[in-house]
Design an enzyme around this catalytic site. Sequence first.
Site, PDB file in Angstrom:
ATOM      1  CG  ASP A 155     -14.605-101.977 -21.896  1.00 17.25           C
ATOM      2  OD1 ASP A 155     -14.802-102.285 -20.709  1.00 17.25           O
ATOM      3  OD2 ASP A 155     -13.814-101.084 -22.240  1.00 17.25           O
ATOM      4  CG  LEU A 156     -19.044 -98.263 -19.072  1.00 17.23           C
ATOM      5  CD1 LEU A 156     -20.258 -97.934 -19.928  1.00 17.23           C
ATOM      6  CD2 LEU A 156     -19.420 -98.271 -17.607  1.00 17.23           C
ATOM      7  CG  ASP A 157     -15.016 -96.916 -17.607  1.00 19.56           C
ATOM      8  OD1 ASP A 157     -15.415 -95.757 -17.421  1.00 19.56           O
ATOM      9  OD2 ASP A 157     -15.314 -97.870 -16.861  1.00 19.56           O
TER      10      ASP A 157
END
Length: 254
Positions: free
Chosen positions: A20-22
Amino acid sequence: MTRSAPPHELRLDHVALFLDLDGTLAPFCDTPDGVGPDARRNGLLRELARRLNGRLAVISGRSIADLDRILDNSVLCVAGSHGLQRRDARGHVMAAPVHPGVQVATDAFDDFAAQRPGALVERKPLSVALHYRNAPQAEGDVQALALELARATGLKLQLGACVAELVTLGADKGQALNAFMREAPFMNASPVFVGDDLTDEDGFRAAVDLSGYGVLVGPPRPTRAQCRLDSSAAVIDWLAGLLEAEHLTLECVS
């Protein structure tokens, strides 16, 4: 086969890594646009993709265009909009059609944000999000509005860290992981999905169903993940450690 606890280590030559990023690769910022390229992180991702022979993908609620901006094009395989957009290892991009309810929800979110200082509407290709990180007192009203709109439009409601998002139906992060795992170079690898919020639970479930592992980022909570890292900074340090090893170490959730 589902395993209840991970082994001490997994060989890098048999791992597929999904991130995932955030909240996972990058800490949260006051606004979505506040997250930008980071030279250390993006350099690590480029090298990890090389070491894993391409078996690395980022799966996020952001659009592919935004992922490329933040990751500085360091990752070829990405899924955006919670899996509604996906770019495979050949560079081919697939996307679902936009649900007509997205515009209805966008108009309602705009009206709400105009009356709530600090609330922010984020437009995406296949969804719309209402952020209230800078208006925490509006949480109840945001979630009530989003639930009402989900019922009225048929959009999928996804709640995250200080955000309510209404999403076109058709995919989730787990389905994106499964799509990658059916293709080269991911086939026959052990999937490891790393994420922080409720939308990542689909990714954890998909990884476990394929005899892999979920890694929760942040404080302990009820989760399908079997492993945990404390923060996005800990994720970056963990990724850096992988480049110095021939194996991937996972620690059980306590």
